[in-house]
Design an enzyme around this catalytic site. Structure first.
Site, PDB file in Angstrom:
ATOM      1  N   SER A 109     -28.339 -95.741  39.888  1.00  0.00           N
ATOM      2  CA  SER A 109     -27.553 -95.722  41.121  1.00  0.00           C
ATOM      3  C   SER A 109     -26.260 -96.516  41.002  1.00  0.00           C
ATOM      4  CB  SER A 109     -28.392 -96.264  42.286  1.00  0.00           C
ATOM      5  OG  SER A 109     -29.554 -95.497  42.476  1.00  0.00           O
TER       6      SER A 109
ATOM      7  N   HIS B 144     -25.618-100.907  44.095  1.00  0.00           N
ATOM      8  CA  HIS B 144     -24.670 -99.922  44.600  1.00  0.00           C
ATOM      9  C   HIS B 144     -23.283-100.541  44.766  1.00  0.00           C
ATOM     10  CE1 HIS B 144     -28.092 -97.348  46.577  1.00  0.00           C
ATOM     11  NE2 HIS B 144     -28.216 -97.484  45.258  1.00  0.00           N
TER      12      HIS B 144
END
Length: 217
Positions: A118, A164
């Protein structure tokens, strides 16, 4: 961008997806792989390779984790790899992957094991945003996608929003020298130096964090 792929085939994207899928199968068959290669801040000083290896792992008990990440990588790779060129695309991806781990190092729980691509994928989102801004494209759709995914990171406990954020910022930063380097024969050198500079910044952030937090080091 200085490195356009003439045949348009996102070979690096497919290789990255293939590696993640193969590693996921190993994780499923050998659960110890996840714990051996996943990243936790407390292991940074003693096993620094986990900063990178964790980005090729996914939660073996949550199939949607790898499915969503690989779909996002496929979509973004088809756009960015032909645009940036294979080596530059790979560089941005790996830098964002490291940046995701740096985000976890600074903002995450030192004892929590983190896995997933991610951070790298958010880095591709960040790079695409910078590129779109540079060419004057409409970024509203991209911002909506980022906002939705960012919100999920805060409301779903199993998602590491720190990765993230770290990946997003790193990918955006890595894209700056790629799109703003002046035209000319030194363009490729300036772009390469810019990418190396991002790596230096990430390395410095790791060193500073370890020095400031003896419990982690």
């Amino acid at each position: 961008m200085g490195g356009v792929v003439r045949d348009g085939r996102p070979i690096v994207t497919w290789v990255l997806i293939g590696i993640c899928v193969v590693v996921f199968l190993f994780q499923y068959l050998l659960p110890g792989v996840t714990y051996a290669l996943g990243y936790a801040p407390v292991l940074t000083a003693t096993e620094p390779w986990r900063i990178i290896t964790s980005g090729f792992l996914h939660s073996p008990g949550f199939l949607l984790h790898i499915l969503f990440n690989m779909y996002a990588l496929w979509v973004l790779g088809q756009v960015l790899e032909p645009m940036l060129g294979r080596l530059r695309f790979l560089a941005v991806y790996l830098l964002a992957l490291i940046g995701g781990s740096v985000g976890v190092l600074w903002l995450g729980d030192p004892l929590t094991l983190v896995v997933g691509a991610s951070g790298a994928i958010f880095g591709l989102f960040g790079a695409l945003f910078v590129i779109q801004r540079r060419i004057g494209a409409d970024t509203r759709g991209l911002l909506i996608v980022l906002a939705i995914n960012a919100a999920l990171g805060f409301f779903v406990p199993a998602i590491a929003w720190q990765a993230h954020l770290g990946g997003l910022l790193t990918g955006a930063l890595a894209a700056v020298p790629l799109v703003w380097a002046p035209e000319g024969r030194n363009r490729a050198r300036i772009q390469s130096l810019g990418l190396v500079g991002v790596l230096v910044v990430l390395t410095a952030l790791i060193a500073v964090r370890l020095a400031a937090a003896p419990a982690i080091a």
